[in-house]
Write an enzyme that holds these catalytic residues in place. Sequence first.
Site, short mmCIF file in Angstrom:
data_model
loop_
_atom_site.label_atom_id
_atom_site.label_comp_id
_atom_site.label_asym_id
_atom_site.label_seq_id
_atom_site.Cartn_x
_atom_site.Cartn_y
_atom_site.Cartn_z
N SER A 89 6.90 -9.53 2.49
CA SER A 89 5.43 -9.53 2.41
C SER A 89 4.83 -10.02 3.73
O SER A 89 3.66 -9.78 4.01
CB SER A 89 4.94 -10.46 1.29
OG SER A 89 5.62 -10.15 0.12
N GLN B 62 -4.43 9.90 -4.18
CA GLN B 62 -3.99 8.73 -4.97
C GLN B 62 -2.85 9.10 -5.91
O GLN B 62 -2.18 8.22 -6.44
CB GLN B 62 -5.17 8.17 -5.78
CG GLN B 62 -6.25 7.58 -4.88
CD GLN B 62 -7.47 7.08 -5.65
OE1 GLN B 62 -7.40 6.84 -6.85
NE2 GLN B 62 -8.59 6.93 -4.96
N THR C 166 15.15 -10.85 -0.82
CA THR C 166 15.95 -11.40 -1.91
C THR C 166 17.45 -11.19 -1.72
O THR C 166 18.25 -12.04 -2.08
CB THR C 166 15.51 -10.72 -3.23
OG1 THR C 166 14.12 -10.98 -3.40
CG2 THR C 166 16.26 -11.25 -4.42
N1 ASP Z 1 9.31 -10.66 -1.99
C1 ASP Z 1 10.63 -10.18 -1.67
C2 ASP Z 1 10.54 -9.44 -0.36
O1 ASP Z 1 10.02 -8.39 -0.31
C3 ASP Z 1 11.11 -9.32 -2.76
C4 ASP Z 1 12.44 -8.67 -2.47
O2 ASP Z 1 13.13 -8.95 -1.54
O3 ASP Z 1 12.79 -7.79 -3.22
O4 ASP Z 1 11.01 -9.95 0.63
#
Ligand code: ASP
Length: 341
Positions: free
Chosen positions: A59, A277, A13
Amino acid sequence: MSSSILIIYTGGTIGMKQDPVDGTLKPFDFSQIHEEVPELGKFNVRIDTYTFNPLIDSSDVEPGMWVSLAELIQENYDDYDGFVVLHGTDTMAYSASTLSFMLKNLSKPVIFTGSQLPIGTLRTDGKENLVSAIEIAGAKDAEGRAMVPEVAIFFGAKLLRGNRATKMSSDSFDAFDSPNCPPLAIAGIDIRYNPSVIVAPSPGSLKVQLKLDTRVSFLRLHPGITPQVARNIACGEETRAVILETYGSGNAPSKPWLMDIIREAVDMGKILVNISQCKKGRVNMDLYATGRSLKDAGVVSGDDLTPEAALGKLFTLMGLSDNNSWVKSRFSEDLRGEISK
Ligand code: ASP
């Protein structure tokens, strides 16, 4: 004393801005970072940038990207005083953890940061995170040594050891914490470092471990887990190590079938490690009978490792050696400040 910093932009982001035409968020050209963040001009620091291609949502991070990142740091190690890695928040703790194990004898800062809101939006947390990360990456003590010769995450107002950190919130600006380790620094009016927590660099030059063995699976215990599910995960042919995510101080249900499966996996020569956990506290397999049976079966304590650190540590140690006994004994040691004393 001026410093030189390499900003490595991997995606996420932080490096996005709103397209004026269609309003969507798109990565911006990071070589133009000075236009986006004019505050950078106020630093007495040489800043170069390197942009990964393709840029990814974190991700999608894969171990291959960690290898590229480690190689890039290795190639540029002598030319810069510190590195800032811009990374999506979702898997930042995984990347920072694994990099901490891949980079041995690190004497320069590798500071991961990112943001919850893109740098090109009005209320962004990205500018502050980036500016503080650069300041930390370039910070030196009176003798000219790096203040933070570690892989760390700067986020919100906290600098956390990378292999202790975990993402705690999907929407707060204070998104990361390291519940078992105090922050390495806190940013307020000044950046207050905590030298008693920061790990001093080991003597010797940087050694980079590029081979990772990813044959690891997580077995998270939960009420209702069935023998079939547990056996598939623990005894699968492809798995060399299993991270058991247990209850409390390292306890498992006392069901005989579960202990049979665990013994079977150990007898197959697999590495079984025990992490809790709970986000806080540590595994102690001598406390309860349910923990003691795991120890007796040959399960190795993961102490107070985070899941991210346990994974990165196994990937790296298993990449170093095919000898599982050696991996188990190294796993129990504190290698990069990832385990509390
Ligand atoms: N989905 C994004 C990522 O991890 C979220 C972020 O950048 O905070 O790349």
